[in-house]
Design a protein around this motif. Structure first.
Motif, PDB file in Angstrom:
ATOM      1  N   LYS A  26       0.833  -1.213   0.000  1.00 20.33           N
ATOM      2  CA  LYS A  26       0.000   0.000   0.000  1.00 20.33           C
ATOM      3  C   LYS A  26       0.865   1.259   0.000  1.00 20.33           C
ATOM      4  O   LYS A  26       1.905   1.278   0.667  1.00 20.33           O
ATOM      5  CB  LYS A  26      -0.933  -0.006   1.211  1.00 20.33           C
ATOM      6  CG  LYS A  26      -0.204   0.016   2.545  1.00 20.33           C
ATOM      7  CD  LYS A  26      -1.150  -0.246   3.716  1.00 20.33           C
ATOM      8  CE  LYS A  26      -0.440  -0.058   5.027  1.00 20.33           C
ATOM      9  NZ  LYS A  26      -1.207  -0.565   6.169  1.00 20.33           N
ATOM     10  N   ILE A  81      -6.578  -6.194   2.426  1.00 24.20           N
ATOM     11  CA  ILE A  81      -6.380  -6.266   3.879  1.00 24.20           C
ATOM     12  C   ILE A  81      -7.006  -5.100   4.643  1.00 24.20           C
ATOM     13  O   ILE A  81      -6.930  -5.054   5.862  1.00 24.20           O
ATOM     14  CB  ILE A  81      -4.868  -6.342   4.230  1.00 24.20           C
ATOM     15  CG1 ILE A  81      -4.142  -5.079   3.752  1.00 24.20           C
ATOM     16  CG2 ILE A  81      -4.236  -7.598   3.629  1.00 24.20           C
ATOM     17  CD1 ILE A  81      -2.716  -4.967   4.288  1.00 24.20           C
ATOM     18  N   MET A  91      -8.584 -13.265  10.735  1.00 21.42           N
ATOM     19  CA  MET A  91      -7.517 -12.255  10.678  1.00 21.42           C
ATOM     20  C   MET A  91      -7.615 -11.369  11.908  1.00 21.42           C
ATOM     21  O   MET A  91      -8.714 -11.124  12.419  1.00 21.42           O
ATOM     22  CB  MET A  91      -7.705 -11.420   9.413  1.00 21.42           C
ATOM     23  CG  MET A  91      -6.686 -10.308   9.225  1.00 21.42           C
ATOM     24  SD  MET A  91      -7.153  -8.735   9.964  1.00 21.42           S
ATOM     25  CE  MET A  91      -6.606  -7.605   8.695  1.00 21.42           C
ATOM     26  N   MET A 135      -5.425  -7.970  14.248  1.00 23.59           N
ATOM     27  CA  MET A 135      -4.309  -7.045  14.460  1.00 23.59           C
ATOM     28  C   MET A 135      -4.149  -6.828  15.959  1.00 23.59           C
ATOM     29  O   MET A 135      -5.118  -6.511  16.644  1.00 23.59           O
ATOM     30  CB  MET A 135      -4.604  -5.700  13.799  1.00 23.59           C
ATOM     31  CG  MET A 135      -4.595  -5.772  12.287  1.00 23.59           C
ATOM     32  SD  MET A 135      -5.238  -4.273  11.550  1.00 23.59           S
ATOM     33  CE  MET A 135      -3.761  -3.262  11.576  1.00 23.59           C
ATOM     34  N   MET A 169       2.607  -8.390  11.627  1.00 21.79           N
ATOM     35  CA  MET A 169       3.021  -7.331  10.722  1.00 21.79           C
ATOM     36  C   MET A 169       4.528  -7.096  10.939  1.00 21.79           C
ATOM     37  O   MET A 169       5.172  -7.861  11.648  1.00 21.79           O
ATOM     38  CB  MET A 169       2.212  -6.051  10.989  1.00 21.79           C
ATOM     39  CG  MET A 169       0.752  -6.373  11.146  1.00 21.79           C
ATOM     40  SD  MET A 169      -0.464  -5.047  11.324  1.00 21.79           S
ATOM     41  CE  MET A 169       0.405  -3.522  11.344  1.00 21.79           C
ATOM     42  N   SER A 170       5.083  -6.022  10.358  1.00 20.27           N
ATOM     43  CA  SER A 170       6.537  -5.827  10.466  1.00 20.27           C
ATOM     44  C   SER A 170       7.026  -5.897  11.914  1.00 20.27           C
ATOM     45  O   SER A 170       8.036  -6.526  12.203  1.00 20.27           O
ATOM     46  CB  SER A 170       6.937  -4.473   9.871  1.00 20.27           C
ATOM     47  OG  SER A 170       6.768  -4.499   8.482  1.00 20.27           O
ATOM     48  N   ARG A 230       1.499 -10.337   7.291  1.00 19.57           N
ATOM     49  CA  ARG A 230       1.279  -9.210   6.369  1.00 19.57           C
ATOM     50  C   ARG A 230       2.337  -8.156   6.671  1.00 19.57           C
ATOM     51  O   ARG A 230       2.218  -7.409   7.636  1.00 19.57           O
ATOM     52  CB  ARG A 230      -0.116  -8.613   6.599  1.00 19.57           C
ATOM     53  CG  ARG A 230      -1.267  -9.644   6.596  1.00 19.57           C
ATOM     54  CD  ARG A 230      -2.584  -8.946   6.912  1.00 19.57           C
ATOM     55  NE  ARG A 230      -2.515  -8.133   8.112  1.00 19.57           N
ATOM     56  CZ  ARG A 230      -2.789  -8.561   9.350  1.00 19.57           C
ATOM     57  NH1 ARG A 230      -3.199  -9.798   9.557  1.00 19.57           N
ATOM     58  NH2 ARG A 230      -2.673  -7.746  10.376  1.00 19.57           N
ATOM     59  N   VAL A 231       3.394  -8.144   5.848  1.00 16.77           N
ATOM     60  CA  VAL A 231       4.545  -7.307   6.172  1.00 16.77           C
ATOM     61  C   VAL A 231       4.744  -6.224   5.110  1.00 16.77           C
ATOM     62  O   VAL A 231       4.888  -6.535   3.928  1.00 16.77           O
ATOM     63  CB  VAL A 231       5.817  -8.177   6.300  1.00 16.77           C
ATOM     64  CG1 VAL A 231       7.030  -7.308   6.596  1.00 16.77           C
ATOM     65  CG2 VAL A 231       5.631  -9.232   7.397  1.00 16.77           C
ATOM     66  N   GLY A 232       4.726  -4.970   5.551  1.00 11.14           N
ATOM     67  CA  GLY A 232       4.892  -3.848   4.634  1.00 11.14           C
ATOM     68  C   GLY A 232       6.217  -3.145   4.796  1.00 11.14           C
ATOM     69  O   GLY A 232       7.149  -3.315   4.012  1.00 11.14           O
ATOM     70  N   SER A 233       6.340  -2.353   5.871  1.00 14.94           N
ATOM     71  CA  SER A 233       7.500  -1.456   5.990  1.00 14.94           C
ATOM     72  C   SER A 233       8.843  -2.179   6.074  1.00 14.94           C
ATOM     73  O   SER A 233       9.848  -1.654   5.617  1.00 14.94           O
ATOM     74  CB  SER A 233       7.304  -0.502   7.168  1.00 14.94           C
ATOM     75  OG  SER A 233       6.826  -1.183   8.288  1.00 14.94           O
ATOM     76  N   ARG A 253       6.250   4.153   5.498  1.00 15.11           N
ATOM     77  CA  ARG A 253       5.305   4.949   4.707  1.00 15.11           C
ATOM     78  C   ARG A 253       5.181   6.347   5.307  1.00 15.11           C
ATOM     79  O   ARG A 253       5.395   6.538   6.488  1.00 15.11           O
ATOM     80  CB  ARG A 253       3.926   4.270   4.699  1.00 15.11           C
ATOM     81  CG  ARG A 253       3.877   2.938   3.966  1.00 15.11           C
ATOM     82  CD  ARG A 253       2.548   2.263   4.144  1.00 15.11           C
ATOM     83  NE  ARG A 253       2.271   1.955   5.539  1.00 15.11           N
ATOM     84  CZ  ARG A 253       2.621   0.814   6.149  1.00 15.11           C
ATOM     85  NH1 ARG A 253       3.263  -0.114   5.489  1.00 15.11           N
ATOM     86  NH2 ARG A 253       2.356   0.639   7.423  1.00 15.11           N
TER      87      ARG A 253
HETATM   88  C1  LIG Z   1      -0.396  -1.604   6.671  1.00 21.00           C
HETATM   89  C2  LIG Z   1      -0.885  -2.917   7.154  1.00 21.00           C
HETATM   90  C3  LIG Z   1       0.016  -3.972   7.412  1.00 21.00           C
HETATM   91  C4  LIG Z   1       1.524  -3.859   7.271  1.00 21.00           C
HETATM   92  O1  LIG Z   1       2.060  -3.021   8.231  1.00 21.00           O
HETATM   93  P1  LIG Z   1       3.666  -2.881   8.451  1.00 21.00           P
HETATM   94  O2  LIG Z   1       3.784  -2.438   9.846  1.00 21.00           O
HETATM   95  O3  LIG Z   1       4.124  -1.865   7.454  1.00 21.00           O
HETATM   96  O4  LIG Z   1       4.271  -4.206   8.207  1.00 21.00           O
HETATM   97  C5  LIG Z   1      -0.521  -5.174   7.831  1.00 21.00           C
HETATM   98  N1  LIG Z   1      -1.842  -5.352   7.992  1.00 21.00           N
HETATM   99  C6  LIG Z   1      -2.724  -4.363   7.760  1.00 21.00           C
HETATM  100  C7  LIG Z   1      -4.172  -4.626   7.963  1.00 21.00           C
HETATM  101  C8  LIG Z   1      -2.279  -3.119   7.338  1.00 21.00           C
HETATM  102  O5  LIG Z   1      -3.176  -2.153   7.111  1.00 21.00           O
END
Ligand SMILES: *Cc1c(COP(=O)(O)O)cnc(C)c1O
Length: 221
Positions: A26, A68, A151, A153, A195-196, A211-214, A220
């Motif tokens: 994203k 997501i 799922m 968080m 996540m990260s 679910r890994v982004g940063s 971001r």
């Molecule tokens: C943005 C996001 C992530 C990833 O987050 P990071 O901390 O960048 O890894 C995972 N899950 C959801 C639902 C998100 O919105």
């Protein structure tokens, strides 16, 4: 090696083979997604309908897109052709819309039910204590939607005990739902958590998808 390739291989080496890495792309430009793709990554996560619509047509077709974020019912029609798995389903209204649109396309859409496990207030996710009755209410007439797991968080905190406990709560809830509603049907098998900042804790608690982004694409704005 590019940074993305390095970060991807570092993460993949540190997770068990049976845990799927969803690269959360994203806000990131196509060029970075292409880099990850060229490094072998095939599962990508996005949280906005508009962004999926812009990105999908410009990237290889064998990418599996994970939705997501919060999905509005009115956006389902546009994105459903692209979605491999929708992680964030938390209302019957949304399931009904997904089912209707999936049926119109001749597709069965896999979804996860989002559960609210964190301490923070949130409009999103089914509370753990209401999960069983929610799942029960989905059992009847959604022939083109398949619930394949849960799922969640965790709370945004440095306190690892809090985070681990929340992940354990989700895992336990998934086991309970599986024995109560999906025993004969092995398709209910996924837990999307981690996540990260907390995927190592999620792996310790039995996640099947992170679910890994940063950690892959950088922070971001
Ligand atoms: C943005 C996001 C992530 C990833 O987050 P990071 O901390 O960048 O890894 C995972 N899950 C959801 C639902 C998100 O919105």
């Amino acid at each position: 090696m590019s940074d993305i390739k390095k970060d991807l291989s570092r993460i993949i080496e540190s997770i068990p083979n049976n845990v799927l890495l969803v690269a959360v792309s994203k806000t990131k430009p196509l060029s970075l997604l292409k880099e990850a793709y060229d490094a072998g990554q095939r599962h990508f996560g996005e949280n906005k309908a508009q962004e999926i619509l812009e990105k999908c047509p410009n990237l290889p077709e064998d990418i599996k897109w994970h939705f997501i974020g919060h999905l509005q019912s009115k956006k389902v029609k546009q994105v459903i052709r692209y979605t491999h798995l929708i992680h964030s389903v938390d209302s019957l209204k949304l399931i009904a819309e997904i089912d209707k649109r999936a049926q119109a396309m001749g597709k069965t859409q896999d979804i996860l039910i989002q559960v609210h496990i964190a301490k923070e207030e949130s409009k999103f996710g089914i509370p753990v204590e209401k999960l069983s009755s929610f799942i029960a209410s989905t059992m009847d007439d959604f022939s083109n939607t398949r619930i394949t797991g849960l799922m969640g968080m965790a709370t945004f905190t440095d306190n690892e005990d809090v985070v681990s406990k929340e992940f354990a709560t989700l895992k336990k809830a998934a086991n309970l739902i599986k024995t109560s509603y999906f025993n004969s049907d092995s398709s209910f098998s996924e837990i999307s958590m981690g996540m990260s900042g907390d995927y190592k804790l999620a792996i310790a608690e039995g996640t099947t998808m992170i679910r890994v982004g940063s950690s892959i694409f950088g922070s971001r704005n």
